[in-house]
Design a protein around this motif. Structure first.
Motif, short mmCIF file in Angstrom:
data_model
loop_
_atom_site.label_atom_id
_atom_site.label_comp_id
_atom_site.label_asym_id
_atom_site.label_seq_id
_atom_site.Cartn_x
_atom_site.Cartn_y
_atom_site.Cartn_z
N LYS A 30 0.99 -1.16 -0.08
CA LYS A 30 -0.18 -0.24 -0.07
C LYS A 30 0.93 1.28 0.15
CE LYS A 30 -3.91 0.17 2.67
NZ LYS A 30 -4.79 0.53 3.92
N ILE A 31 1.75 1.30 0.89
CA ILE A 31 2.92 2.38 1.04
C ILE A 31 3.72 2.68 -0.56
CG2 ILE A 31 4.81 3.13 1.83
CD1 ILE A 31 3.64 2.07 4.70
N ALA A 32 4.00 1.50 -0.89
CA ALA A 32 4.82 1.56 -2.16
C ALA A 32 3.98 2.21 -3.43
CB ALA A 32 5.23 0.10 -2.66
N GLY A 33 2.46 1.69 -3.43
CA GLY A 33 1.72 2.21 -4.34
C GLY A 33 1.40 3.68 -4.19
N LEU A 34 1.27 4.05 -3.03
CA LEU A 34 1.01 5.48 -2.58
C LEU A 34 2.14 6.35 -3.09
CD1 LEU A 34 -0.84 7.56 -1.14
CD2 LEU A 34 0.54 7.15 0.77
N LYS A 35 3.34 5.91 -3.05
CA LYS A 35 4.61 6.57 -3.37
C LYS A 35 4.37 6.85 -4.98
CE LYS A 35 7.49 5.52 0.55
NZ LYS A 35 8.79 5.24 0.85
N PHE A 36 4.04 6.09 -5.68
CA PHE A 36 3.76 6.45 -7.05
C PHE A 36 2.83 7.42 -7.18
CE2 PHE A 36 0.86 5.91 -10.86
CZ PHE A 36 1.68 6.08 -11.79
N PHE A 37 1.69 7.51 -6.62
CA PHE A 37 0.79 8.74 -6.75
C PHE A 37 1.26 9.89 -6.12
CE2 PHE A 37 -1.92 4.94 -7.59
CZ PHE A 37 -2.88 5.75 -8.58
N PHE A 38 2.22 9.89 -5.16
CA PHE A 38 2.91 11.28 -4.76
C PHE A 38 3.86 11.51 -5.79
CE2 PHE A 38 1.60 10.48 -0.43
CZ PHE A 38 1.26 11.94 0.09
N LEU A 155 3.49 -10.14 -7.04
CA LEU A 155 2.65 -11.41 -6.54
C LEU A 155 3.45 -12.43 -6.16
CD1 LEU A 155 -0.42 -10.91 -8.97
CD2 LEU A 155 -0.42 -10.65 -6.50
N LYS A 156 4.48 -12.75 -7.12
CA LYS A 156 5.61 -13.84 -6.75
C LYS A 156 6.11 -13.60 -5.60
CE LYS A 156 6.33 -15.09 -11.58
NZ LYS A 156 7.12 -15.10 -12.74
N GLN A 157 6.65 -12.50 -5.11
CA GLN A 157 7.31 -12.05 -3.87
C GLN A 157 6.27 -12.41 -2.70
OE1 GLN A 157 9.27 -8.43 -3.78
NE2 GLN A 157 9.97 -8.66 -5.88
N LEU A 158 4.88 -12.00 -2.66
CA LEU A 158 3.92 -12.25 -1.97
C LEU A 158 3.79 -13.92 -1.63
CD1 LEU A 158 1.24 -9.56 -2.96
CD2 LEU A 158 2.90 -9.47 -1.09
N LYS A 159 3.76 -14.49 -2.75
CA LYS A 159 3.54 -15.69 -2.44
C LYS A 159 4.67 -16.61 -1.70
CE LYS A 159 1.89 -19.85 -5.05
NZ LYS A 159 1.30 -20.28 -6.31
N ALA A 160 5.99 -16.08 -2.16
CA ALA A 160 7.20 -16.54 -1.58
C ALA A 160 7.30 -15.78 0.00
CB ALA A 160 8.44 -16.37 -2.42
N ASN A 161 6.51 -15.10 0.56
CA ASN A 161 6.55 -14.50 1.65
C ASN A 161 7.72 -13.60 1.83
OD1 ASN A 161 5.00 -14.02 4.34
ND2 ASN A 161 6.06 -15.67 5.25
N LYS A 162 8.16 -13.07 1.06
CA LYS A 162 9.19 -12.14 0.91
C LYS A 162 9.09 -10.68 1.58
CE LYS A 162 12.01 -14.16 -2.66
NZ LYS A 162 12.84 -14.25 -3.85
N ASP A 163 9.72 -9.98 1.87
CA ASP A 163 9.59 -8.43 2.40
C ASP A 163 9.43 -7.75 1.07
OD1 ASP A 163 9.28 -8.92 4.96
OD2 ASP A 163 11.31 -8.44 5.29
N LEU A 164 8.66 -6.79 0.98
CA LEU A 164 8.48 -6.01 -0.27
C LEU A 164 9.10 -4.52 0.26
CD1 LEU A 164 4.85 -6.62 -1.07
CD2 LEU A 164 6.97 -7.56 -1.99
N GLN A 165 9.67 -3.93 -0.82
CA GLN A 165 10.19 -2.60 -0.76
C GLN A 165 9.34 -1.59 -1.05
OE1 GLN A 165 13.72 -2.44 0.38
NE2 GLN A 165 13.59 -4.59 0.25
N THR A 166 9.43 -0.87 0.13
CA THR A 166 8.24 0.50 0.04
C THR A 166 8.77 1.47 -0.85
OG1 THR A 166 8.88 1.56 1.87
CG2 THR A 166 7.32 -0.03 2.23
N ASP A 167 9.83 1.53 -1.30
CA ASP A 167 10.38 2.47 -2.30
C ASP A 167 10.50 2.00 -3.74
OD1 ASP A 167 10.67 4.91 -0.80
OD2 ASP A 167 12.63 4.35 -0.07
N SER A 168 9.77 0.88 -4.03
CA SER A 168 9.89 0.19 -5.39
C SER A 168 9.22 1.06 -6.42
CB SER A 168 9.39 -1.10 -5.29
OG SER A 168 7.91 -1.14 -4.92
N TYR A 169 8.12 1.59 -6.19
CA TYR A 169 7.28 2.34 -7.26
C TYR A 169 8.07 3.98 -7.37
CZ TYR A 169 3.77 -0.60 -8.32
OH TYR A 169 2.97 -1.67 -9.06
N ARG A 170 8.34 4.37 -6.05
CA ARG A 170 9.25 5.54 -6.21
C ARG A 170 10.41 5.58 -7.04
NH1 ARG A 170 13.36 7.94 -4.51
NH2 ARG A 170 13.94 6.35 -2.96
#
Length: 181
Positions: A30-38, A155-170
């Motif tokens: 959610k935070i990563a996606g929000l950073k796109f909109f910012f 989605l693959k990262q979610l399935k593998a239970n990996k941590d997501l980078q909140t800056d990925s979209y920015r």
């Protein structure tokens, strides 16, 4: 590429994959996606114009992390109640304004899984909008295709239970001319 067919199939993949994410993964996405909109040039202005609430990126992210979303949800509710589509002075929002307001609502929603799905689809819709209204649709089409691949990787990262980078979209879109349309 038949974008409608790809987006329909992609939407189904999101609906099947997102509900299995952990609470932390959903929050980070959610935070990563929000950073796109910012990154959009008028994000803060649009939100503050139609949902009278102060919006500061770091404060909003901190509120999302800590689950303090009620003030945003209440402001959205008040704003929605004040809209009278039958009023003589009613002005329909522009498409990009709708994407921004929807993204803000998704980012501040307590319904994490559906909010993340909606937010990811708003990113796709925004890129599709740029493709349709820019002078360089091939550039935006390529970004749109890459976004579908990127979201599938998420989605693959979610399935593998990996941590997501909140800056990925920015990071991904920081050099994209989002003010060119």
């Amino acid at each position: 590429m038949d974008i409608v067919q790809h987006i329909t199939a992609h939407t189904e993949r999101l609906r099947l994959g997102i509900p299995y994410a952990s609470a932390k993964q959903l929050r980070d996405l959610k935070i990563a996606g929000l950073k796109f909109f910012f990154l959009l040039p008028d994000f803060v202005r649009i939100v503050q114009q139609y949902i009278p609430i102060a919006v500061k990126q770091e404060e909003l992210i901190e509120d999302i992390v800590n689950g303090r979303l009620q003030q945003y949800q209440q402001a959205i509710e008040r704003s929605n109640k004040e809209v009278d589509v039958y009023a003589d002075d009613y002005e329909e929002l522009e498409q990009l304004e709708l994407f921004v307001l929807n993204a803000f609502e998704y980012a501040t929603s307590a319904d994490e899984a559906n909010a993340v799905i909606g937010l990811l689809l708003e990113i796709i819709d925004t890129l599709d909008y740029y493709e349709n209204f820019s002078d360089n649709p091939l550039y935006w089409n390529k970004l749109l295709e890459e976004e579908l691949v990127f979201q599938n990787e998420l989605l693959k990262q979610l399935k593998a239970n990996k941590d997501l980078q909140t800056d990925s979209y920015r990071i991904r879109y920081q050099d994209v001319p989002l003010d060119s349309c």
